[in-house]
Design an enzyme around this catalytic site. Structure first.
Site: not given
Ligand code: GRF
Length: 229
Positions: A104, A123
């Site tokens: 993030m 994404h």
């Molecule tokens: C996913 O929805 C991805 O598309 C976005 O962040 C989320 C990560 O989920 N970039 P996780 O931590 O892999 O469960």
């Protein structure tokens, strides 16, 4: 330094080394690691790195026997020093491919250039539509008929690097952000390992700043429809 033309699978028999960078629960990281451990993917997760102590994915990665490291971004005075530590950890792991999976933070142009052609992200939208956050809510508010998720190369432009593979789903009557997120995540766990497989087998290459798939420039992403697996 990235070569102008590079296959990440120069030695096809040896597994492609991955560093997976997370901020949260890491379900994509786990899907990739499980595919690797099941022998479905000629790639190995060498290091899982989180930018915060609270990332639940770290414990889940350890339960799978993966090497983990937390590099808490908030303990660094600025973004440049955090990114230096992140790059050192990636390079020390021996990873060839860097996989952002629910990471993030926005990376600098210097960082994305350093890993050009070997830095992927996932994404939750059909890019170039709905860059940024809260994609499920925005798709619902706009009354879209379809939604989805994209695996792409990362460049300095946020959510703007070359698109590789998308999974498209229909928006159903009664969908909420949560139901959409759940269906999108199921598809994420299919398409992220698949793109890594393309790289591990040499099908996908980075040539002069452009992705090439099966010997042809990939100017539009491959699309996986809901009924396809
Ligand atoms: C996913 O929805 C991805 O598309 C976005 O962040 C989320 C990560 O989920 N970039 P996780 O931590 O892999 O469960």
């Amino acid at each position: 330094m990235a070569k102008a033309t590079s296959s990440l699978a120069d030695t096809p028999s040896s597994p492609l080394g991955l560093a997976v960078i997370i901020s949260g629960r890491g379900s994509n990281m786990l899907a990739i690691a499980r595919a690797s451990q099941a022998g479905q993917l000629n790639a190995r997760v060498l290091q899982v790195i989180a930018d915060r102590d609270s990332a639940a994915g770290i414990a889940a990665a350890q339960a799978l026997g993966l090497a983990t490291q937390v590099i808490p971004a908030k303990s660094f005075p600025d973004k440049a020093s955090f990114e230096t530590a992140l790059a050192e950890a990636i390079d020390a792991s021996g990873a060839t491919l860097v996989v952002l999976a629910g990471f993030m933070r926005i990376l600098s142009a210097e960082f994305t250039a350093r890993y050009a052609g070997r830095l992927l992200n996932i994404h939750p939208s059909l890019l170039p539509a709905y860059k940024g956050l809260h994609t499920h809510e925005r798709v619902l508010a706009a009354g879209e008929a379809s939604h989805g998720v994209t695996v792409h190369y990362v460049t300095a432009e946020l959510d703007g690097g070359p698109l590789l593979l998308q999974a498209r789903i229909a928006v159903r009557p009664g969908d909420t952000a949560d139901t959409l997120a759940a269906r999108v995540q199921q598809r994420e766990h299919i398409i992220y390992p698949r793109v890594i497989d393309w790289l591990a087998t040499g099908r996908l290459q980075w040539r002069n700043g452009e992705p090439w798939l099966d010997g042809a420039a990939l100017r539009q992403p491959v699309i996986l429809e809901e009924h396809e697996s």
